[in-house]
Design a protein around this motif. Structure first.
Motif, PDB file in Angstrom:
ATOM      1  N   THR A 118     -63.358  46.876 -37.092  1.00 59.57           N
ATOM      2  CA  THR A 118     -62.400  45.841 -37.497  1.00 59.57           C
ATOM      3  C   THR A 118     -62.261  44.824 -36.363  1.00 59.57           C
ATOM      4  N   ARG A 119     -62.333  43.544 -36.698  1.00 55.83           N
ATOM      5  CA  ARG A 119     -62.061  42.548 -35.669  1.00 55.83           C
ATOM      6  C   ARG A 119     -61.043  41.546 -36.179  1.00 55.83           C
ATOM      7  N   LYS A 120     -60.363  40.907 -35.231  1.00 58.07           N
ATOM      8  CA  LYS A 120     -59.306  39.971 -35.606  1.00 58.07           C
ATOM      9  C   LYS A 120     -59.883  38.600 -35.859  1.00 58.07           C
ATOM     10  N   PHE A 121     -59.396  37.972 -36.881  1.00 60.21           N
ATOM     11  CA  PHE A 121     -59.953  36.691 -37.293  1.00 60.21           C
ATOM     12  C   PHE A 121     -58.800  35.720 -37.489  1.00 60.21           C
ATOM     13  N   ASN A 122     -58.774  34.626 -36.723  1.00 61.42           N
ATOM     14  CA  ASN A 122     -57.661  33.674 -36.841  1.00 61.42           C
ATOM     15  C   ASN A 122     -57.837  32.801 -38.074  1.00 61.42           C
ATOM     16  N   LEU A 123     -56.768  32.672 -38.840  1.00 59.29           N
ATOM     17  CA  LEU A 123     -56.839  31.988 -40.137  1.00 59.29           C
ATOM     18  C   LEU A 123     -56.685  30.478 -40.047  1.00 59.29           C
ATOM     19  N   MET A 124     -56.424  29.977 -38.841  1.00 57.21           N
ATOM     20  CA  MET A 124     -56.224  28.522 -38.752  1.00 57.21           C
ATOM     21  C   MET A 124     -57.561  27.785 -38.744  1.00 57.21           C
ATOM     22  N   PHE A 125     -57.625  26.694 -39.496  1.00 56.15           N
ATOM     23  CA  PHE A 125     -58.793  25.812 -39.441  1.00 56.15           C
ATOM     24  C   PHE A 125     -58.670  24.971 -38.184  1.00 56.15           C
ATOM     25  N   LYS A 126     -59.734  25.013 -37.398  1.00 56.46           N
ATOM     26  CA  LYS A 126     -59.712  24.303 -36.121  1.00 56.46           C
ATOM     27  C   LYS A 126     -60.697  23.149 -36.232  1.00 56.46           C
ATOM     28  N   THR A 127     -60.303  21.975 -35.786  1.00 51.32           N
ATOM     29  CA  THR A 127     -61.256  20.868 -35.765  1.00 51.32           C
ATOM     30  C   THR A 127     -60.984  20.026 -34.508  1.00 51.32           C
ATOM     31  N   HIS A 128     -61.611  18.867 -34.437  1.00 52.92           N
ATOM     32  CA  HIS A 128     -61.427  18.026 -33.246  1.00 52.92           C
ATOM     33  C   HIS A 128     -60.872  16.685 -33.650  1.00 52.92           C
ATOM     34  N   ILE A 129     -60.066  16.125 -32.785  1.00 55.46           N
ATOM     35  CA  ILE A 129     -59.558  14.782 -33.053  1.00 55.46           C
ATOM     36  C   ILE A 129     -60.152  13.841 -31.998  1.00 55.46           C
ATOM     37  N   GLY A 130     -60.563  12.671 -32.432  1.00 53.66           N
ATOM     38  CA  GLY A 130     -61.193  11.736 -31.502  1.00 53.66           C
ATOM     39  C   GLY A 130     -62.684  12.015 -31.388  1.00 53.66           C
ATOM     40  N   PRO A 131     -63.394  11.174 -30.621  1.00 52.17           N
ATOM     41  CA  PRO A 131     -64.848  11.274 -30.569  1.00 52.17           C
ATOM     42  C   PRO A 131     -65.378  12.445 -29.739  1.00 52.17           C
ATOM     43  N   ALA A 132     -64.581  12.951 -28.780  1.00 49.60           N
ATOM     44  CA  ALA A 132     -65.100  14.021 -27.913  1.00 49.60           C
ATOM     45  C   ALA A 132     -64.793  15.386 -28.514  1.00 49.60           C
ATOM     46  N   GLU A 133     -65.824  16.239 -28.582  1.00 49.91           N
ATOM     47  CA  GLU A 133     -65.589  17.576 -29.124  1.00 49.91           C
ATOM     48  C   GLU A 133     -65.420  18.568 -27.986  1.00 49.91           C
ATOM     49  N   ASP A 134     -64.378  18.378 -27.178  1.00 50.52           N
ATOM     50  CA  ASP A 134     -64.133  19.336 -26.102  1.00 50.52           C
ATOM     51  C   ASP A 134     -62.806  20.047 -26.360  1.00 50.52           C
ATOM     52  N   THR A 135     -62.457  20.974 -25.450  1.00 51.17           N
ATOM     53  CA  THR A 135     -61.260  21.782 -25.726  1.00 51.17           C
ATOM     54  C   THR A 135     -59.994  20.921 -25.767  1.00 51.17           C
ATOM     55  N   ALA A 136     -60.013  19.784 -25.039  1.00 55.45           N
ATOM     56  CA  ALA A 136     -58.816  18.933 -25.040  1.00 55.45           C
ATOM     57  C   ALA A 136     -58.598  18.251 -26.384  1.00 55.45           C
ATOM     58  N   SER A 137     -59.615  18.220 -27.223  1.00 55.37           N
ATOM     59  CA  SER A 137     -59.483  17.495 -28.487  1.00 55.37           C
ATOM     60  C   SER A 137     -59.226  18.413 -29.680  1.00 55.37           C
ATOM     61  N   ILE A 138     -59.022  19.705 -29.395  1.00 59.75           N
ATOM     62  CA  ILE A 138     -58.836  20.654 -30.524  1.00 59.75           C
ATOM     63  C   ILE A 138     -57.544  20.356 -31.279  1.00 59.75           C
ATOM     64  N   ILE A 139     -57.655  20.373 -32.584  1.00 53.60           N
ATOM     65  CA  ILE A 139     -56.476  20.196 -33.429  1.00 53.60           C
ATOM     66  C   ILE A 139     -56.621  21.129 -34.630  1.00 53.60           C
ATOM     67  N   TYR A 140     -55.473  21.530 -35.184  1.00 51.68           N
ATOM     68  CA  TYR A 140     -55.502  22.490 -36.304  1.00 51.68           C
ATOM     69  C   TYR A 140     -54.998  21.827 -37.581  1.00 51.68           C
ATOM     70  N   LEU A 141     -55.525  22.273 -38.705  1.00 51.75           N
ATOM     71  CA  LEU A 141     -54.901  21.921 -39.976  1.00 51.75           C
ATOM     72  C   LEU A 141     -53.722  22.876 -40.139  1.00 51.75           C
ATOM     73  N   ARG A 142     -52.550  22.362 -40.455  1.00 50.73           N
ATOM     74  CA  ARG A 142     -51.373  23.252 -40.438  1.00 50.73           C
ATOM     75  C   ARG A 142     -51.542  24.409 -41.429  1.00 50.73           C
ATOM     76  N   PRO A 143     -51.221  25.629 -40.974  1.00 45.51           N
ATOM     77  CA  PRO A 143     -51.321  26.777 -41.875  1.00 45.51           C
ATOM     78  C   PRO A 143     -50.029  27.028 -42.646  1.00 45.51           C
ATOM     79  N   GLU A 144     -48.983  26.277 -42.340  1.00 46.47           N
ATOM     80  CA  GLU A 144     -47.716  26.367 -43.078  1.00 46.47           C
ATOM     81  C   GLU A 144     -46.965  25.056 -42.844  1.00 46.47           C
ATOM     82  N   THR A 145     -46.046  24.747 -43.744  1.00 44.68           N
ATOM     83  CA  THR A 145     -45.323  23.477 -43.588  1.00 44.68           C
ATOM     84  C   THR A 145     -44.088  23.638 -42.693  1.00 44.68           C
ATOM     85  N   ALA A 146     -43.660  24.884 -42.488  1.00 48.05           N
ATOM     86  CA  ALA A 146     -42.394  25.143 -41.799  1.00 48.05           C
ATOM     87  C   ALA A 146     -42.283  24.485 -40.422  1.00 48.05           C
ATOM     88  N   GLN A 147     -43.381  24.531 -39.639  1.00 48.13           N
ATOM     89  CA  GLN A 147     -43.275  24.034 -38.255  1.00 48.13           C
ATOM     90  C   GLN A 147     -42.943  22.536 -38.202  1.00 48.13           C
TER      91      GLN A 147
END
Ligand code: ATP
Length: 444
Positions: A118-147
Motif C-alpha cells: 500500500t502506498r499513499k497517493f495525494n489526491l490534489m491535482f498539481k500544476t504550474h502557474i506561469g512559464p517556469a515549471e519549477d517548485t516555486a510555480s506549483i499550484i493546486y486545483l482546489r480539492p474543496e471549496t471550504a478553504q
C-alpha cells in the motif's frame, strides 16, 4: 444505475466527457436538461442557505489559491488515499475499499493476482502557474471549496459587518485525483460542491452542530426526497478527520447501496487556527458586544456534493409505472418525479394538431409562460407519445391546446404524477401553475 445512465444520455442530462475521443475518465458533461437540473439544485440550496437565513452570506472564491493554503489546511500532508495495484491484471484499488482478507493476503479481489504494497497517493491535482515549471510555480486545483471561505472570513466580517454566529455559503468546482471513479457521476475527478461554513463561539458548537444536522435533514424532506432512502452515519473514532470533533454523514440509498451524500462536521477552531499560524495574520474574532472578547471561532460545516446531489435526485425521481391504457405500446411509462422546483422544464406546451391555427395558439401560450417558467414546446407525433417524452424528462405540467381552446380560450393542464387532466382558462395558467408548485406533495 444502468437505466439511469442510459436515460441520462438519451435525454441529454449527462454525457461522457470527450466521448468522440473514447471518453475522459472521471469527467462528465451536463447536457441541456442536465445543466438546467444542476442549476435548479444549486438554486434551491442557495435559497435555503442564504436567502432564508439573515446571517448567511455568499462567496465565490477562486479555484486557484496560494499554495500555502493547502499546507495550512493539511491537504499537502494528509489528503491521501491508500493505493494498491494488482501486478497481474493491473487493476488499481483503494486499499480501504477492498476486503481486509485480500489486503492481508496481498491478493487481487478481481483476478487473485499479487497486490503491491500500500502506498499513499495525494489526491490534489498539481500544476504550474506561469512559464517556469519549477517548485516555486506549483499550484493546486482546489480539492474543496471550504478553504476559500476560511481565508475570506475576515474580509467578510469587515465588509458586511457580520456578527457571530454567522455563515458563508459557496458553490463551486473542486478537483480530486480519485483512484477509482465508478458509479456514473457519483465519484468524479472534477465535481461541484455546495458548502456552508458556520462560525460560532466555542462552547456553543455542539448546539449549532445539532441544529445544522436538523436543518439539513429538513431540507431534503422539503425537496420531496424519499426519506426512507436517507439515513445518518456518525463517524467512528477511526473515520474522524484529524480536525473534527464530531461528524455525521447523510447517506442515501443509491442503486449500489448506502453512500455519503453530504457531511455535517464540527471542525473546531482547527482551520482558522492553522491559517493564523501559516499566514501570521490575527484571525481572532473581536466580540464588540461583549467587552471586545477575542477568540478563534469554531466552525460547523455542511458540505454537500452538487453533482452527487444531482445523481441522488435522478435516482430518487426515477420510476417505471404501468399506466391505465394497457395493451398498447404506451402502457408502461418511465417518469422522473422531480420536485417541480427542480424539474429542468416546468411546463411543456403541446398543440393537439399542427394545423388549423393550433400550433400558433400554442406558441403564443408558450411565449406568455416563458416569462415565468422554463418551458418546452413539442408538436411532433401522437399526443400520448409526447406526454411520455415529457414524463421521462420529469416535466411536471403539460398544457394541451385543442379545438375547444380556439373557441373558449381554455386548455388542458395535465399533471405528470397523477396523469390527471383539468380544463383551465389560458389566462389563469400561470397563477394556477404557481399555486400547484407551492402546494406540491410527492404522491409516489
Ligand atoms: P468520500 O469519502 O466519498 O471520498 P469525502 O468524505 O472525502 O468523500 P468530503 O470531503 O466531506 O467527502 O466532501 C463533501 C462532499 O463532496 C461529499 O459528501 C460528496 O457529496 C462530495 N464529493 C466528495 N468527493 C467527491 C467526488 N470525487 N465526486 C463527487 N462528489 C464528491
Amino acid at each position: 444505475m444502468e437505466k439511469i445512465t442510459s436515460l441520462a444520455k438519451r435525454r441529454g442530462f449527462v454525457y461522457q466527457s470527450s466521448e468522440i475521443y473514447g471518453g475522459q475518465n472521471g469527467a462528465w458533461d451536463y447536457g441541456p436538461l442536465g445543466v438546467e437540473l444542476k442549476n435548479r439544485i444549486a438554486g434551491a440550496w442557495w435559497k435555503e442557505m442564504t436567502r432564508l437565513h439573515d446571517n448567511i452570506v455568499g462567496l465565490d472564491a477562486a479555484i486557484l489559491m496560494h499554495p500555502r493554503t493547502w499546507e495550512a489546511s493539511g491537504h499537502v500532508e494528509n489528503f491521501t488515499d491508500p493505493l494498491v495495484d494488482c501486478k497481474k491484471c493491473k487493476s488499481r484499488f483503494r486499499a480501504d475499499q477492498i476486503p481486509q482478507e485480500n489486503l492481508a493476503a496481498k491478493k487481487c479481489p478481481d483476478c487473485g493476482g499479487e497486490l503491491t504494497d500500500t502506498r499513499k497517493f495525494n489526491l490534489m491535482f498539481k500544476t504550474h502557474i506561469g512559464p517556469a515549471e519549477d517548485t516555486a510555480s506549483i499550484i493546486y486545483l482546489r480539492p474543496e471549496t471550504a478553504q476559500g471561505i476560511y481565508v475570506n472570513y475576515k474580509n467578510i466580517i469587515q465588509s458586511n459587518r457580520m456578527k457571530i454566529p454567522f455563515g458563508i455559503a459557496q458553490i463551486g468546482k473542486a478537483f480530486r485525483n480519485e483512484i477509482v471513479t465508478k458509479n456514473f457521476i457519483f465519484r468524479t475527478c472534477e465535481f461541484e460542491q455546495m458548502e456552508m461554513q458556520y462560525f460560532v463561539k466555542p462552547g456553543t458548537d455542539e448546539e449549532w452542530f445539532s441544529e445544522w444536522r436538523k436543518q439539513r435533514w429538513a431540507y431534503y424532506e422539503k425537496l420531496g426526497i424519499k426519506m426512507d432512502h436517507l439515513r445518518w452515519h456518525q463517524h467512528g473514532p477511526d473515520e474522524l478527520a484529524h480536525y473534527a470533533k464530531d461528524a455525521y454523514d447523510i447517506e442515501y440509498l443509491f442503486p449500489m447501496g448506502w453512500r455519503e451524500l453530504e457531511g455535517v462536521h464540527n471542525r473546531t477552531d482547527y482551520d482558522l487556527g492553522r491559517h493564523t499560524q501559516f499566514s501570521g495574520k490575527d484571525l481572532q474574532y473581536i466580540d464588540q458586544d461583549n467587552n471586545n472578547e477575542r477568540y478563534i471561532p469554531y466552525i460547523i460545516e455542511t458540505s454537500a456534493g452538487l453533482t452527487r446531489n444531482l445523481l441522488m435526485i435522478l435516482c430518487d425521481a426515477y420510476d417505471e409505472e404501468q399506466v391505465a391504457d394497457k395493451g398498447n405500446d404506451d402502457d408502461w411509462r418511465t417518469v422522473l418525479r422531480f420536485h417541480p422546483d427542480l424539474a429542468p422544464v416546468t411546463v411543456a406546451v403541446l398543440p393537439l394538431m399542427k394545423k388549423d391555427g393550433l400550433a400558433e395558439l400554442a406558441q403564443d401560450i408558450r411565449a406568455e409562460l416563458k416569462e415565468d417558467y422554463a418551458t418546452d414546446y413539442d408538436q411532433a407525433g401522437a399526443i400520448g407519445r409526447r406526454y411520455r417524452r415529457q414524463d421521462e424528462a420529469g416535466t411536471p405540467f403539460c398544457v394541451t391546446v385543442d379545438y375547444q381552446s380556439k373557441e373558449d380560450g381554455t386548455v388542458t393542464l395535465r399533471y405528470r404524477d397523477s396523469m390527471e387532466q383539468v380544463r383551465v382558462p389560458k389566462t389563469e395558467l400561470s397563477t394556477r401553475i404557481r399555486s400547484e408548485i407551492k402546494a406540491y406533495k410527492r404522491i409516489k
